[in-house]
Design an enzyme around this catalytic site. Structure first.
Site, PDB file in Angstrom:
ATOM      1  N   SER A   1      -2.670  -4.673   8.277  1.00 31.63           N
ATOM      2  CA  SER A   1      -3.832  -4.340   9.360  1.00 31.63           C
ATOM      3  C   SER A   1      -4.925  -5.543   9.057  1.00 31.63           C
ATOM      4  CB  SER A   1      -4.199  -2.862   9.199  1.00 31.63           C
ATOM      5  OG  SER A   1      -3.107  -2.226   9.276  1.00 31.63           O
TER       6      SER A   1
ATOM      7  N   HIS B   1       4.571  -1.058   9.603  1.00 32.11           N
ATOM      8  CA  HIS B   1       4.777   0.378   9.945  1.00 32.11           C
ATOM      9  C   HIS B   1       6.053   0.878  10.469  1.00 32.11           C
ATOM     10  CE1 HIS B   1       0.229  -0.557   9.336  1.00 32.11           C
ATOM     11  NE2 HIS B   1       0.360   0.483   8.259  1.00 32.11           N
TER      12      HIS B   1
END
Ligand code: PAF
Length: 275
Positions: free
Chosen positions: A181, A33
């Protein structure tokens, strides 16, 4: 860096900004990210990141409830990366009324869509809403979610949305595991095994580059090898980059995609290859 939670605050904060670069996320941020935020920063415009765990893209029995919510830590990472504004709405803010208008994308029932019914409808719908709220000039999506990246580009093209979609290369741990994640769900033992998925994709790419065009044979061999190593494979598939349809002999620009479970964790990955 400002953190805001409502659409009204977002509108005020953005004013007439027309060069915004946008990084939509579900939070629990990792280096993948942050690389997208840095890429956004390079565009020169203000950088907005959203953090919203979108219930519309999770199926029954999936990990919506346990998906890690780590706003404070995420905000710190975003601030360090030079993000200007974080939009972190709650579900009522994003969906103040039932979302009866929804995007029905093509290819939503193949690859990941075959195993996650409704997932890409949920993704495209929330991304379309976020684009309407943020009105970005550019938006960044990680190519690890290759099918998502493909469908967002198709949506933008077909609806003539005034936003340019940029793809970020997959960021990997030193052993090759794609950052995600969901890696946080892996046990110590599973984490050791996890690069195995990418290893198989690399093996297929090497065979393709060497001229092997037995696509089905390559897919089956990888599925068998992963299954033997304890994975439960959803799919391994060789597709064309341009259409995401199954590759046929003579196709040159390919992508090999895979999704498989280690215990209760579903991992996805892909690798592009031009032959
Ligand atoms: O890739 C994600 O994190 C999500 O699918 C996205 C694009 C933020 C939409 O919820």
């Amino acid at each position: 860096m400002q953190i805001i939670h409502t659409v009204a605050e977002l509108k005020t904060a953005l004013g007439n900004a027309s060069q915004t670069a946008f990084v939509p996320t579900m939070g629990n941020l990792h280096d993948g990210h942050i690389a997208l935020v840095r890429q956004a920063k390079n565009t020169g415009g203000p950088v907005v990141a959203s953090i919203f765990v979108n219930p519309l893209q999770f199926g029954l029995g999936e990990d919506f409830e346990r998906y890690p919510r780590t706003l404070a830590a995420d905000a710190e990472k975003l601030a360090d990366a030079g993000c200007d504004l974080v939009f972190a709405p709650d579900v009522a803010e994003m969906y103040p009324e039932p979302q009866t208008f929804q995007v029905q994308p093509p290819l939503a029932d193949v690859l990941c869509g075959a195993f996650r019914p409704g997932h890409f409808t949920g993704v495209c719908t929330v991304v379309l809403k976020l684009f309407g709220m943020v009105r970005p000039r550019q938006a960044m999506f990680g190519k690890k979610d290759y099918q998502q990246w493909y469908l967002i580009r198709a949506m933008v093209r077909q609806f003539n949305l005034p936003v340019e979609i940029l793809g970020g290369e997959t960021i990997r741990a030193v052993d090759g595991l794609a950052l995600s994640s969901r890696n946080a769900y892996l046990s110590e033992q599973e984490r050791k095994q996890a690069p195995g998925l990418y290893d198989e994709l690399k093996r297929i790419c090497a065979a393709l580059a060497a001229g092997d065009e037995d696509f089905a044979g390559l897919e089956i061999a990888a599925i068998n090898s992963l299954t033997k190593a304890g994975w439960r494979v959803d799919y391994i598939s060789i597709r064309t980059q341009a259409t995401l349809m199954p590759a046929t002999p003579g196709d040159r620009h390919l992508v090999v995609l895979g999704a498989a479970w280690l215990g209760k964790t579903r991992l996805i990955d892909n690798r592009e290859v031009s032959i």
